[in-house]
Design a protein around this motif. Structure first.
Motif: not given
Length: 191
Positions: A67-80
């Motif tokens: 879950x932590x990986x999903x949220x963190x990567x989703x945030x990074x993807x959001x910035x992209x």
């Protein structure tokens, strides 16, 4: 099964793509829209719950890392996405994440942590970029993003809690839920 149940199930499957692509959370009002979007979009709802269910099926560090990986990567993807970068087949990636996560849950797959986290990050990137692309047009992009993250984490926690707190009852139901998500993901890909 009665004919009425068969008709109801068929109608639900036929309507599921419409629910997935025409859900609330795009009214650009900030935090509440960000919270509503994952809760009422079938594609997001199923993917987020599946991450929690899959994490609960894991052992050790993977239980919190996925879950932590999903949220963190989703945030990074959001910035992209916020920067205007579009990834190819983004909507296919979102629908594919529902299918893949559903299968992983249905089959109770326990790969090594690096593989599980990599898959989780891949799925999260599609969700993040898609929503990051929407942020510049919103009246409150950071409020929307905050609401989206909170709802995502809550759905992960909800899936995890169901699977972990009712282990004897939940195991077959969790796998059945995974199968239902996989079928819906396949339907979304075909739509």
């Amino acid at each position: 099964m009665t004919p009425q149940k068969n008709i109801a199930i068929a109608a639900a499957l036929l309507l599921s793509p419409a629910f997935a692509f025409a859900h609330p959370g795009h009214d650009h009002t900030g935090v509440l829209s960000g919270i509503a979007h994952p809760l009422f979009g079938l594609d997001h709802l199923l993917a987020m719950l599946a991450v929690g269910l899959w994490a609960a099926q894991q052992q050790g560090t993977a239980r919190w890392a996925l879950p932590l990986t999903f949220v963190a990567t989703m945030l990074l993807g959001g910035l992209v996405g916020f920067a205007g970068v579009v990834i190819p087949l983004m909507e296919t990636g979102i629908a594919g994440s529902v299918l893949a996560l559903g299968l992983l849950v249905a089959l109770a797959v326990r790969p090594p942590l690096a593989v599980a986290a990599g898959l989780t990050a891949l799925f999260a990137a599609s969700h993040g970029v898609a929503h990051g692309l929407e942020l510049p047009a919103l009246s409150s992009p950071w409020g929307y993003a905050a609401g989206f993250v909170v709802a995502t984490a809550a759905l992960h926690a909800g899936g995890y809690a169901v699977a972990r707190n009712l282990p004897h009852v939940a195991t077959p139901l969790v796998r059945l839920a995974g199968a239902a998500a996989a079928i819906t993901g396949a339907w979304l890909l075909a739509a």
